[in-house]
Scaffold this active site. Structure first.
Site, mmCIF file in Angstrom:
data_model
loop_
_atom_site.group_PDB
_atom_site.id
_atom_site.type_symbol
_atom_site.label_atom_id
_atom_site.label_comp_id
_atom_site.label_asym_id
_atom_site.label_seq_id
_atom_site.Cartn_x
_atom_site.Cartn_y
_atom_site.Cartn_z
ATOM 1 N N ARG A 11 0.834 -1.202 0.000
ATOM 2 C CA ARG A 11 0.000 0.000 0.000
ATOM 3 C C ARG A 11 0.868 1.251 0.000
ATOM 4 O O ARG A 11 0.459 2.293 -0.507
ATOM 5 C CB ARG A 11 -0.938 0.004 1.222
ATOM 6 N N GLU B 140 8.024 -18.263 3.563
ATOM 7 C CA GLU B 140 7.265 -18.953 4.623
ATOM 8 C C GLU B 140 7.588 -20.438 4.586
ATOM 9 O O GLU B 140 7.405 -21.094 3.570
ATOM 10 C CB GLU B 140 5.761 -18.707 4.409
ATOM 11 N N CYS C 64 -5.327 -18.035 15.563
ATOM 12 C CA CYS C 64 -6.195 -17.849 16.731
ATOM 13 C C CYS C 64 -7.511 -18.621 16.567
ATOM 14 O O CYS C 64 -8.209 -18.877 17.547
ATOM 15 C CB CYS C 64 -6.528 -16.371 16.937
ATOM 16 N N ALA D 46 -1.737 -11.779 18.926
ATOM 17 C CA ALA D 46 -1.956 -11.446 17.526
ATOM 18 C C ALA D 46 -2.098 -9.936 17.267
ATOM 19 O O ALA D 46 -1.616 -9.431 16.250
ATOM 20 C CB ALA D 46 -3.188 -12.175 17.013
ATOM 21 N N ASN E 240 0.255 -7.892 14.598
ATOM 22 C CA ASN E 240 -0.263 -7.221 13.401
ATOM 23 C C ASN E 240 0.144 -5.751 13.359
ATOM 24 O O ASN E 240 0.590 -5.238 12.335
ATOM 25 C CB ASN E 240 -1.788 -7.338 13.342
ATOM 26 N N TYR F 55 -24.667 4.356 28.338
ATOM 27 C CA TYR F 55 -25.581 3.641 29.233
ATOM 28 C C TYR F 55 -27.016 3.659 28.740
ATOM 29 O O TYR F 55 -27.571 4.693 28.384
ATOM 30 C CB TYR F 55 -25.555 4.247 30.649
HETATM 31 C C1 LIG Z 1 -3.945 -22.025 18.803
HETATM 32 C C2 LIG Z 1 -3.600 -20.571 18.947
HETATM 33 C C3 LIG Z 1 -4.572 -19.680 19.381
HETATM 34 C C4 LIG Z 1 -4.237 -18.335 19.533
HETATM 35 N N1 LIG Z 1 -5.229 -17.475 19.951
HETATM 36 C C5 LIG Z 1 -4.928 -16.162 20.088
HETATM 37 C C6 LIG Z 1 -5.946 -15.237 20.444
HETATM 38 O O1 LIG Z 1 -7.114 -15.603 20.637
HETATM 39 N N2 LIG Z 1 -5.599 -13.931 20.580
HETATM 40 C C7 LIG Z 1 -4.320 -13.493 20.366
HETATM 41 O O2 LIG Z 1 -4.056 -12.295 20.472
HETATM 42 N N3 LIG Z 1 -3.339 -14.342 20.008
HETATM 43 C C8 LIG Z 1 -3.619 -15.668 19.859
HETATM 44 N N4 LIG Z 1 -2.642 -16.527 19.466
HETATM 45 C C9 LIG Z 1 -1.273 -16.007 19.286
HETATM 46 C C10 LIG Z 1 -1.111 -15.383 17.911
HETATM 47 O O3 LIG Z 1 -1.554 -16.276 16.953
HETATM 48 C C11 LIG Z 1 0.346 -15.027 17.708
HETATM 49 O O4 LIG Z 1 0.706 -14.094 18.684
HETATM 50 C C12 LIG Z 1 0.590 -14.420 16.337
HETATM 51 O O5 LIG Z 1 0.239 -15.317 15.334
HETATM 52 C C13 LIG Z 1 2.064 -14.053 16.204
HETATM 53 O O6 LIG Z 1 2.307 -13.572 14.926
HETATM 54 P P1 LIG Z 1 3.735 -13.676 14.290
HETATM 55 O O7 LIG Z 1 3.642 -13.090 12.932
HETATM 56 O O8 LIG Z 1 4.731 -13.147 15.215
HETATM 57 O O9 LIG Z 1 4.031 -15.225 14.204
HETATM 58 P P2 LIG Z 1 3.199 -16.437 13.462
HETATM 59 O O10 LIG Z 1 1.828 -15.956 13.233
HETATM 60 O O11 LIG Z 1 3.433 -17.575 14.335
HETATM 61 O O12 LIG Z 1 3.961 -16.539 12.118
HETATM 62 C C14 LIG Z 1 5.318 -16.878 12.033
HETATM 63 C C15 LIG Z 1 5.565 -17.610 10.739
HETATM 64 O O13 LIG Z 1 6.947 -17.581 10.471
HETATM 65 C C16 LIG Z 1 7.297 -18.781 9.836
HETATM 66 N N5 LIG Z 1 8.747 -18.984 9.974
HETATM 67 C C17 LIG Z 1 9.454 -19.098 11.116
HETATM 68 N N6 LIG Z 1 10.754 -19.254 10.855
HETATM 69 C C18 LIG Z 1 10.892 -19.239 9.508
HETATM 70 C C19 LIG Z 1 11.997 -19.366 8.627
HETATM 71 N N7 LIG Z 1 13.219 -19.517 9.106
HETATM 72 N N8 LIG Z 1 11.759 -19.328 7.313
HETATM 73 C C20 LIG Z 1 10.516 -19.156 6.830
HETATM 74 N N9 LIG Z 1 9.431 -19.032 7.617
HETATM 75 C C21 LIG Z 1 9.617 -19.067 8.943
HETATM 76 C C22 LIG Z 1 6.471 -19.816 10.574
HETATM 77 O O14 LIG Z 1 6.299 -20.986 9.789
HETATM 78 C C23 LIG Z 1 5.163 -19.071 10.814
HETATM 79 O O15 LIG Z 1 4.197 -19.376 9.832
HETATM 80 C C24 LIG Z 1 -2.934 -17.880 19.262
HETATM 81 C C25 LIG Z 1 -1.957 -18.776 18.813
HETATM 82 C C26 LIG Z 1 -2.295 -20.102 18.650
HETATM 83 C C27 LIG Z 1 -1.248 -21.046 18.147
#
Ligand SMILES: Cc1cc2nc3c(=O)[nH]c(=O)nc-3n(C[C@H](O)[C@H](O)[C@H](O)COP(=O)(O)OP(=O)(O)OC[C@H]3O[C@@H](n4cnc5c(N)ncnc54)[C@H](O)[C@@H]3O)c2cc1C
Length: 559
Positions: free
Chosen positions: A21, A32, A42, A295, A299, A420
């Site tokens: 954007r 990835e 989540c 999450a 973001n 309220y």
């Molecule tokens: C079951 C579950 C439920 C959740 N529920 C909530 C919720 O309700 N509310 C909330 O706020 N948070 C929740 N979370 C947490 C939230 O999902 C994470 O905080 C968020 O996804 C983190 O984002 P991120 O981009 O840092 O990492 P991720 O979303 O984990 O993404 C990281 C990505 O990097 C990739 N990666 C890593 N190393 C490499 C590499 N060397 N080369 C290429 N790719 C790589 C991984 O494969 C992964 O896909 C939940 C998590 C889980 C697992």
């Protein structure tokens, strides 16, 4: 301008879309290692439970979608294995073999990975973790093929709690085993109890204060030698930041173990930015670096990282750890510091609890909300909030999160002008009320103490030994009360003042704190000086636990 992003889910996918954007010129590549990008991790527990029926709803964007809508290249099943900072390139290994991708700016959004405890059997085929879509697929496949009758979930954090609900909804007898004394130990203890009670009322078994010692084919052995039936096991004992690539590249790591970034999400290398679970960020109340693997922050940090990488200066204000978790038909939510965390940080913290209907009690469908706010005694600064209940829980915590972000004091929170009408709230919203209670404590108008602090006070002897005064009704008192409590119902108090010693501190309690507040004012107006009210009353006391309780023998109340 070549932008390479490692990790394509929450932080990475957001960073990529934001970068596009900002610039139509940039060449953007997401690397990835998994088969999917931009999916809703989540939402995974809710597909296991069946609440989200279609698996495809979890896949928010595809590599093809990134290409057609954003002109972004996504390399899935491709792992970044080395960063050559001097040469500004990343070595990747994927379906096409090994290659180097050069970059002008690099964003790391690699998240974390679930911790697998070093216990016998942790690598067995019926043992799972849940972090990615393939993890979820494996669990669902096992549920469908093996139809396990029982499950043990190791870890009573938010993923453990959500998955306990999911398994229970699928008819599996589920036990959560938590090493700490309470579930969700990041919250104050009474919330762990409220969560356990709710889970147990819905059929989940909760074992706390014990760990998993070994996993066998159909049962799990706990650290005290007891065994729990487990046709399958889910490990949900925590998450570690994915920092090995960053460490190997020599990027600075912070005291909390995450990649160190400044408020522009810039690492110790000016060409490399990082976001999400792998970084540590400034805590807006504590004022130091913490890891907040959630999450929302991931973001927003992805957005900030992309903006700065592409030359638009944008600051990240820091995080509060605001969260909400579904517990069957209830929810638990928190923001900022708990009472425990505030004290551990050396702050002179007070706390106020209100237990109040989430909307006007006279309007049908009101549900009781348990709300606790934490504040700094000297300054009156709000430090945090936690809430449990069936309705209106996260609304109150979001208000408190906003107040924390604005650095508000209790008197400012008390004055918040909140929406309220009877179907939505009360003329004094629970948030306002909690601030009133806290303000009354600070001013000395109606001093309080928390159920946690009561334990220390009850240990006092001699003239310091407090008089415990239970001002509830006779029925309530007879059903259950604190051992040693004197019973004087609120409505009789004015006529029985001579029964109350004037030479000892007095601690009052009722069910939730309101009647004891009225009693406290009566006593103060009648010359009793050292009087305090247990905030949250008997509800807090029983949720806190660890007190000597006297209960009616069976049948006594009915006779
Ligand atoms: C079951 C579950 C439920 C959740 N529920 C909530 C919720 O309700 N509310 C909330 O706020 N948070 C929740 N979370 C947490 C939230 O999902 C994470 O905080 C968020 O996804 C983190 O984002 P991120 O981009 O840092 O990492 P991720 O979303 O984990 O993404 C990281 C990505 O990097 C990739 N990666 C890593 N190393 C490499 C590499 N060397 N080369 C290429 N790719 C790589 C991984 O494969 C992964 O896909 C939940 C998590 C889980 C697992």
């Amino acid at each position: 301008m070549k932008l390479v992003i490692i990790g394509g889910v929450a932080g990475g996918a957001t960073a990529a879309a934001r970068a596009r954007r900002i610039s139509e010129e940039a060449e953007i590549t997401i690397v990835e290692k998994g088969p999917y990008v931009s999916y809703a991790n989540c939402g995974l527990p809710y597909h296991v439970s069946g609440d989200i029926r279609k698996r495809s709803r979890l896949l928010l964007q595809t590599p093809e979608g990134f290409d057609s809508r954003y002109s972004i290249t996504v390399l899935t099943e491709t792992e970044a294995v080395q960063i050559d900072r001097a040469g500004r390139r990343v070595r990747v290994v994927g379906p096409a073999g090994e290659s180097w991708l050069s970059y002008d700016k690099l964003i790391l959004a690699q998240g974390g990975h679930p911790v697998v405890p070093a216990v016998e059997g942790a690598d067995a085929a019926h043992v799972f973790t849940i972090w990615t879509v393939p993890d979820m697929d494996r669990i669902i496949e096992h549920l469908e093929k093996a139809a396990p009758a029982s499950a043990v979930i190791a870890g009573g954090g938010f993923i453990g709690v959500e998955m306990a609900e999911a398994f229970t909804k699928r008819g599996i007898s589920t036990t959560i085993v938590e090493l700490m004394p309470r579930l969700m130990s990041s919250l104050d203890p009474e919330f762990g109890s409220l969560i356990s009670q709710r889970l147990e009322s819905r059929g989940v078994h909760v074992v706390s204060g014990k760990g998993i010692a070994a996993i066998h084919a159909s049962e799990v052995e706990l650290t005290d030698g007891t065994r729990v039936a487990a046709a399958m096991v889910l490990l949900a004992v925590g998450v570690r930041p994915e920092t090995s690539l960053a460490r190997a590249a020599g990027l600075a790591i912070g005291q909390a173990g995450g990649v160190l970034v400044d408020n522009h999400m810039q690492t110790s290398d000016p060409d490399i930015f990082a976001a999400g679970d792998m970084v540590e960020v400034h805590h807006r109340v504590l004022g130091r670096g913490v890891r907040i693997p959630l999450a929302g922050p991931a973001n927003r940090q992805g957005r900030v990282a992309a903006s700065n990488a592409l030359g638009i200066s944008l600051g990240y204000a820091g995080a509060l750890g605001t969260s909400v978790v579904k517990v069957f038909d209830a929810a638990v939510s928190s923001t900022g510091l708990t009472e425990t965390a505030a004290r551990a940080a050396g702050l002179d913290a007070g706390a106020a609890v209100v237990v109040k209907d989430h909307h006007a009690g006279y309007y049908p469908g009101a549900h009781e909300l348990y709300l606790k706010i934490v504040y700094e005694r000297g300054s009156g600064r709000l430090l945090g909030g936690q809430a449990f209940g069936e309705e209106g829980v996260e609304k109150r915590i979001d208000v408190l999160a906003t107040a924390l972000a604005a650095g508000m004091t209790l008197s400012e929170v008390a004055e918040l002008d909140l929406a309220y009408a009877p179907p939505f709230s009360s003329a004094n919203d629970p948030v306002n009320l909690a601030a009133f209670v806290a303000g009354n404590d600070l001013s000395g108008f109606s001093p309080t103490l928390t159920a946690g602090s009561l334990k220390g006070v009850l240990g006092a002897s001699g003239a310091d030994a407090p008089v415990l005064l239970d001002v509830r009704t006779l029925n309530e008192f007879e059903a259950s009360h604190l051992k040693g409590a004197t019973h004087v119902p609120l409505d009789e108090l004015r006529f029985r003042l001579e029964e109350i010693p004037r030479d000892r501190p007095i601690i009052l309690y009722c069910r939730s704190g309101y009647r004891a507040h009225l009693a406290l004012r009566i006593l103060k107006e009648n010359g009793f000086h050292e009087v305090r009210n247990v905030t949250g009353g008997y509800l807090s006391i029983t949720a806190e636990g660890g007190f000597e309780i006297e209960e009616a023998r069976e049948g006594v109340l009915d006779s």
